[in-house]
Design a protein around this motif. Structure first.
Motif, PDB file in Angstrom:
ATOM      1  N   PRO A  78     -49.594   8.872  -2.118  1.00 57.24           N
ATOM      2  CA  PRO A  78     -48.395   9.003  -2.957  1.00 57.24           C
ATOM      3  C   PRO A  78     -47.213   9.648  -2.263  1.00 57.24           C
ATOM      4  O   PRO A  78     -46.212   9.927  -2.922  1.00 57.24           O
ATOM      5  CB  PRO A  78     -48.903   9.886  -4.092  1.00 57.24           C
ATOM      6  CG  PRO A  78     -49.898  10.787  -3.440  1.00 57.24           C
ATOM      7  CD  PRO A  78     -50.584   9.946  -2.416  1.00 57.24           C
ATOM      8  N   THR A  79     -47.291   9.948  -0.946  1.00 60.25           N
ATOM      9  CA  THR A  79     -46.137  10.530  -0.249  1.00 60.25           C
ATOM     10  C   THR A  79     -44.951   9.581  -0.385  1.00 60.25           C
ATOM     11  O   THR A  79     -45.058   8.392  -0.056  1.00 60.25           O
ATOM     12  CB  THR A  79     -46.470  10.733   1.237  1.00 60.25           C
ATOM     13  OG1 THR A  79     -47.622  11.565   1.353  1.00 60.25           O
ATOM     14  CG2 THR A  79     -45.295  11.373   1.960  1.00 60.25           C
ATOM     15  N   PRO A  80     -43.823  10.092  -0.873  1.00 64.61           N
ATOM     16  CA  PRO A  80     -42.675   9.200  -1.082  1.00 64.61           C
ATOM     17  C   PRO A  80     -41.965   8.867   0.227  1.00 64.61           C
ATOM     18  O   PRO A  80     -41.920   9.676   1.147  1.00 64.61           O
ATOM     19  CB  PRO A  80     -41.764  10.008  -2.016  1.00 64.61           C
ATOM     20  CG  PRO A  80     -42.097  11.430  -1.732  1.00 64.61           C
ATOM     21  CD  PRO A  80     -43.551  11.464  -1.362  1.00 64.61           C
ATOM     22  N   SER A  81     -41.442   7.667   0.310  1.00 61.67           N
ATOM     23  CA  SER A  81     -40.553   7.267   1.406  1.00 61.67           C
ATOM     24  C   SER A  81     -39.636   6.184   0.860  1.00 61.67           C
ATOM     25  O   SER A  81     -39.939   5.529  -0.144  1.00 61.67           O
ATOM     26  CB  SER A  81     -41.342   6.747   2.605  1.00 61.67           C
ATOM     27  OG  SER A  81     -41.677   5.382   2.464  1.00 61.67           O
TER      28      SER A  81
ATOM     29  N   ARG B  65     -37.478  13.228   3.785  1.00 63.19           N
ATOM     30  CA  ARG B  65     -38.299  14.018   4.703  1.00 63.19           C
ATOM     31  C   ARG B  65     -39.188  13.121   5.547  1.00 63.19           C
ATOM     32  O   ARG B  65     -39.332  13.314   6.760  1.00 63.19           O
ATOM     33  CB  ARG B  65     -39.166  15.003   3.904  1.00 63.19           C
ATOM     34  CG  ARG B  65     -38.382  16.078   3.170  1.00 63.19           C
ATOM     35  CD  ARG B  65     -39.292  16.917   2.280  1.00 63.19           C
ATOM     36  NE  ARG B  65     -40.271  17.654   3.042  1.00 63.19           N
ATOM     37  CZ  ARG B  65     -40.077  18.851   3.597  1.00 63.19           C
ATOM     38  NH1 ARG B  65     -38.897  19.433   3.464  1.00 63.19           N
ATOM     39  NH2 ARG B  65     -41.025  19.464   4.277  1.00 63.19           N
ATOM     40  N   ALA B  66     -39.771  12.110   4.908  1.00 66.29           N
ATOM     41  CA  ALA B  66     -40.650  11.198   5.637  1.00 66.29           C
ATOM     42  C   ALA B  66     -39.858  10.266   6.552  1.00 66.29           C
ATOM     43  O   ALA B  66     -40.150  10.141   7.751  1.00 66.29           O
ATOM     44  CB  ALA B  66     -41.496  10.389   4.660  1.00 66.29           C
TER      45      ALA B  66
ATOM     46  N   LEU C 138     -37.413   0.589  10.726  1.00 63.39           N
ATOM     47  CA  LEU C 138     -38.774   0.162  11.029  1.00 63.39           C
ATOM     48  C   LEU C 138     -39.786   0.874  10.139  1.00 63.39           C
ATOM     49  O   LEU C 138     -40.742   0.258   9.635  1.00 63.39           O
ATOM     50  CB  LEU C 138     -39.083   0.426  12.500  1.00 63.39           C
ATOM     51  CG  LEU C 138     -40.434  -0.086  13.024  1.00 63.39           C
ATOM     52  CD1 LEU C 138     -40.531  -1.598  12.844  1.00 63.39           C
ATOM     53  CD2 LEU C 138     -40.622   0.296  14.481  1.00 63.39           C
ATOM     54  N   GLU C 139     -39.581   2.187   9.938  1.00 61.41           N
ATOM     55  CA  GLU C 139     -40.489   2.923   9.038  1.00 61.41           C
ATOM     56  C   GLU C 139     -40.425   2.355   7.630  1.00 61.41           C
ATOM     57  O   GLU C 139     -41.462   2.171   6.973  1.00 61.41           O
ATOM     58  CB  GLU C 139     -40.096   4.402   9.030  1.00 61.41           C
ATOM     59  CG  GLU C 139     -40.921   5.280   8.121  1.00 61.41           C
ATOM     60  CD  GLU C 139     -40.462   5.246   6.666  1.00 61.41           C
ATOM     61  OE1 GLU C 139     -41.328   5.281   5.763  1.00 61.41           O
ATOM     62  OE2 GLU C 139     -39.239   5.162   6.439  1.00 61.41           O
ATOM     63  N   SER C 140     -39.195   2.052   7.188  1.00 61.38           N
ATOM     64  CA  SER C 140     -39.055   1.493   5.841  1.00 61.38           C
ATOM     65  C   SER C 140     -39.716   0.133   5.742  1.00 61.38           C
ATOM     66  O   SER C 140     -40.369  -0.193   4.737  1.00 61.38           O
ATOM     67  CB  SER C 140     -37.565   1.396   5.474  1.00 61.38           C
ATOM     68  OG  SER C 140     -36.950   2.666   5.491  1.00 61.38           O
ATOM     69  N   GLY C 141     -39.558  -0.670   6.815  1.00 62.17           N
ATOM     70  CA  GLY C 141     -40.172  -1.990   6.803  1.00 62.17           C
ATOM     71  C   GLY C 141     -41.687  -1.923   6.781  1.00 62.17           C
ATOM     72  O   GLY C 141     -42.347  -2.654   6.022  1.00 62.17           O
ATOM     73  N   LEU C 142     -42.272  -1.044   7.608  1.00 62.28           N
ATOM     74  CA  LEU C 142     -43.728  -0.910   7.613  1.00 62.28           C
ATOM     75  C   LEU C 142     -44.237  -0.328   6.301  1.00 62.28           C
ATOM     76  O   LEU C 142     -45.294  -0.743   5.793  1.00 62.28           O
ATOM     77  CB  LEU C 142     -44.153  -0.033   8.792  1.00 62.28           C
ATOM     78  CG  LEU C 142     -43.974  -0.641  10.187  1.00 62.28           C
ATOM     79  CD1 LEU C 142     -44.281   0.385  11.267  1.00 62.28           C
ATOM     80  CD2 LEU C 142     -44.874  -1.868  10.357  1.00 62.28           C
TER      81      LEU C 142
ATOM     82  N   LEU D  13     -36.592  10.365   7.692  1.00 63.01           N
ATOM     83  CA  LEU D  13     -35.852  11.035   8.763  1.00 63.01           C
ATOM     84  C   LEU D  13     -36.803  11.715   9.752  1.00 63.01           C
ATOM     85  O   LEU D  13     -36.574  11.710  10.955  1.00 63.01           O
ATOM     86  CB  LEU D  13     -34.883  12.054   8.183  1.00 63.01           C
ATOM     87  CG  LEU D  13     -33.678  11.492   7.415  1.00 63.01           C
ATOM     88  CD1 LEU D  13     -32.832  12.636   6.861  1.00 63.01           C
ATOM     89  CD2 LEU D  13     -32.831  10.604   8.309  1.00 63.01           C
ATOM     90  N   GLY D  14     -37.861  12.321   9.205  1.00 61.93           N
ATOM     91  CA  GLY D  14     -38.807  13.009  10.083  1.00 61.93           C
ATOM     92  C   GLY D  14     -39.467  12.074  11.065  1.00 61.93           C
ATOM     93  O   GLY D  14     -39.567  12.365  12.267  1.00 61.93           O
ATOM     94  N   VAL D  15     -39.920  10.931  10.565  1.00 62.90           N
ATOM     95  CA  VAL D  15     -40.561   9.950  11.446  1.00 62.90           C
ATOM     96  C   VAL D  15     -39.566   9.425  12.478  1.00 62.90           C
ATOM     97  O   VAL D  15     -39.873   9.341  13.679  1.00 62.90           O
ATOM     98  CB  VAL D  15     -41.142   8.790  10.619  1.00 62.90           C
ATOM     99  CG1 VAL D  15     -41.540   7.627  11.521  1.00 62.90           C
ATOM    100  CG2 VAL D  15     -42.339   9.261   9.818  1.00 62.90           C
ATOM    101  N   ALA D  16     -38.351   9.063  12.028  1.00 57.03           N
ATOM    102  CA  ALA D  16     -37.363   8.484  12.943  1.00 57.03           C
ATOM    103  C   ALA D  16     -36.917   9.490  14.006  1.00 57.03           C
ATOM    104  O   ALA D  16     -36.841   9.154  15.197  1.00 57.03           O
ATOM    105  CB  ALA D  16     -36.157   7.982  12.153  1.00 57.03           C
ATOM    106  N   LEU D  17     -36.610  10.724  13.599  1.00 59.37           N
ATOM    107  CA  LEU D  17     -36.153  11.719  14.558  1.00 59.37           C
ATOM    108  C   LEU D  17     -37.251  12.104  15.544  1.00 59.37           C
ATOM    109  O   LEU D  17     -37.009  12.234  16.746  1.00 59.37           O
ATOM    110  CB  LEU D  17     -35.643  12.962  13.819  1.00 59.37           C
ATOM    111  CG  LEU D  17     -34.293  12.812  13.104  1.00 59.37           C
ATOM    112  CD1 LEU D  17     -33.992  14.047  12.275  1.00 59.37           C
ATOM    113  CD2 LEU D  17     -33.183  12.573  14.115  1.00 59.37           C
TER     114      LEU D  17
END
Length: 627
Positions: free
Chosen positions: A216-219, A68-69, A202-206, A71-75
């Motif tokens: 605690p929001t999972p990504s 959710r985090a 990029l989201e995963s890297g940051l 895909l949501g951020v990327a889209l």
């Protein structure tokens, strides 16, 4: 087979991930933030199908909620970047000038910064979080969208079908949305897939660096960060989020490639084969001309001393200079000459299709007799009022039909658009009219062809469709700009026969632009020979072919291969020496003098006038009586 298999796998996997992310709160999953210290790094079990992480949290639940985090951020970032970047690219490339400077230059500043460095700076200033990441991604990737769109629009903005949309009176917003955007959608979709994939990474890297999604929001990035120190003790904890990342990025790229093929029909449909037979065209065919309707008594088109100027970086040139010619109803007039002689520019001047901002009619008159008998000087009709002539009273057929036909719309759509632009009719009537137009130009199985795209037709059929579109307004005058040049000789003969049939049936005046003298002998009643923007000889086709009075006309005729040349009786063909001079550096006096074997000192004193040789023939040469 492999291609379809990977597409099916990508679709299934991405659908599963998306559904898992959307439905995660409703599924019977373990709370993704609930810790179980006793179950730290436990392997897969019935309660935890993918095992537990370093804090005993359920890995499957964190994969689902992490999607959710990620895909949501990327889209969100990709969509925002697309909306901004595509809009700026369209506006900058279409309008150019100040619009290009205002839209593209600020984006160049953004591109000058390394993406990760700019992201780190933005996160530092704005603070980490999902909303911050979405804004950062939009800021980072909008320039790439804009540059891709800008480059693609530049390749199509001057195509004939864009000019046709302008000629129909469509507003720039409609042209951008309905005509240009569909033609550049393929590369934009590919860019979208790249941006979504890059956004996820990029989201995963940051998040891995602790500057992205806030615990605690999972990504997936946080999962990789947490599992890395324990990769030897619990390798599965690192493998599962990495697999999710890799397969998601792959699936997005694969599906967007398929979407590009879907929106760009040229990429997926097979081109119909065309029979290529070698045959010659007959010349000198006699034709019966119909009597002109009463409303068209006299001259249909009367061009008087027409001059057109084009602005270039090196100065203003006169593309045509003092051109005069007449066309009667049912008459075919051929414009011939070398490339750059002003033939096409004459047709574009009559149709007011000159290059925007740089082209203009500088002098002269273009008198046209409408159906009601009223005569109008088209050279002075405002552009916003010219629509009632262009496409209705007169039409133009271009050399390359694939440049005239919009490649992303079906043949039926384009015919219906032309029909409805010139009159009110229902959709059913427009469809029937489009089918009748295809029948009129000799296309077999017209019902099926209406649903096909231009690239699915052969070259001859595409040109027939272009002629059908030109006939939609029932014009009295057709300007055909080398409509057979790109076709083989057999198809050329068919197109010429078609034009003759249409002209004979409707009494249409025809201006036929060509450099092929064989075609001239086939279709023309009168010939106008042009050189360096001037008419240098004109007259009936028989007089020009059998008794040319200008050295240039003689040279053109001498350069045509004859049967004895083909049989090897002559080793070399005749050719005109030299080259056409630059319009920025025209020679004094007669413009053909530097290439003429008959030139004397008198030829460079003054530009010769067009002089009457006989009652029907004129030439621009002071020595025509001697040669």
């Amino acid at each position: 087979m492999i291609k379809h298999t990977t597409l099916i796998f990508a679709a299934l996997f991405l659908t599963t991930i998306v559904l898992l992310a959307v439905a995660a709160p409703m599924l019977p999953l373990v709370d993704p933030v609930k810790m179980d210290i006793l179950g730290r790094m436990a392997g897969p079990s019935l309660a935890h199908p993918l095992g537990q992480d370093e804090y005993g949290r359920d890995v499957l639940s964190r994969i689902a909620f992490g999607a959710r985090a990620s895909l949501g951020v990327a889209l969100t970032g990709a969509i925002l970047a697309a909306l901004v970047g595509v809009t700026l690219g369209l506006v900058g490339a279409y309008f150019q000038g100040w619009a290009e400077q205002a839209t593209m230059r600020p984006l160049d500043v953004i591109l000058s910064f390394p993406p990760m460095l700019l992201a780190l700076l933005a996160v530092t200033l704005m603070g980490p979080g999902v909303q911050t990441l979405s804004v950062i991604l939009a800021l980072l990737f909008a320039p790439t969208y804009a540059r891709v769109t800008f480059g693609e629009v530049l390749t199509v903005r001057n195509q004939e079908y864009i000019e046709a949309a302008k000629a129909l009176g469509h507003r720039p917003t409609r042209i951008l949305a309905r005509t240009i955007l569909p033609n550049v959608a393929g590369p934009i979709l590919v860019q979208f897939s790249l941006v979504v994939a890059a956004g996820i990474v990029l989201e995963s890297g940051l998040s891995f660096l602790g500057l992205g999604v806030v615990p605690p929001t999972p990504s997936w990035g946080l999962m990789v960060r947490g599992a890395r120190p324990f990769m030897e003790a619990n390798p599965l904890g690192l493998i599962w989020p990495c697999v999710a990342l890799v397969l998601t990025v792959f699936s997005i790229n694969r599906i967007c490639d398929a979407m590009r093929d879907l929106f760009d029909p040229k990429a997926s449909a097979a081109v119909l084969p065309v029979s290529r037979l070698l045959a010659g065209t007959g010349i000198g065919r006699s034709r019966a001309r119909p009597a002109a309707p009463a409303a068209f008594d006299g001259t249909l088109l009367d061009i008087r001393h027409l001059s057109t100027e084009i602005s270039t970086p090196r100065g203003t040139i006169r593309a045509i200079d003092g051109v005069s010619l007449q066309v009667k109803p049912g008459e075919a007039v051929a414009l011939v000459g070398e490339s750059g002689s002003g033939k096409s520019m004459t047709g574009l001047s009559v149709m007011q299709l000159l290059p925007r901002k740089v082209g203009r009619i500088a002098d002269g008159e273009v008198w046209y007799a409408s159906r009601d008998g009223q005569r109008t000087d088209l050279a002075h009709v405002p552009a916003n009022l010219f629509r009632r002539f262009r496409g209705r009273e007169m039409a133009m057929v271009f050399q390359e039909p694939m440049a005239s036909l919009n490649p992303v719309y079906t043949v039926g759509f384009q015919l219906i658009e032309a029909l409805t632009a010139h009159g009110q009719m229902t959709k059913r009537d427009a469809w029937d009219g489009a089918r009748r137009m295809l029948e009129r130009v000799g296309i077999p199985d017209p019902e099926r062809r209406l649903n096909e795209y231009p690239h699915q037709l052969s070259g001859g059929m595409r040109q027939r469709v272009a002629i059908a579109i030109a006939l939609c307004g029932d014009p009295s005058l057709i300007i055909a700009d080398e409509p057979t040049t790109a076709l083989d000789v057999t198809i050329q003969a068919q197109i010429l026969d078609l034009l003759e049939e249409i002209q004979a049936a409707a009494g249409i005046g025809l201006v036929f632009i060509t450099h092929n003298l064989g075609v001239v002998a086939e279709i023309a009643d009168r010939v106008v020979v042009m050189y360096c923007g001037q008419v240098i000889e004109e007259g009936p086709v028989d007089d020009i072919f059998h008794n040319p009075r200008h050295p240039y006309t003689r040279g053109l005729l001498a350069s045509v291969p004859r049967p004895e040349d083909m049989a090897g009786q002559h080793k070399r063909l005749s050719s005109i020496p030299g080259t056409v001079p630059s319009p920025l550096a025209l020679p004094p006096g007669c413009r053909f003098a530097p290439r003429c074997d008959h030139a004397t000192s008198a030829c460079v004193v003054a530009v010769p006038e067009l002089e009457a040789v006989s009652a029907n023939q004129n030439t621009r040469c002071i020595r025509w009586k001697e040669i």
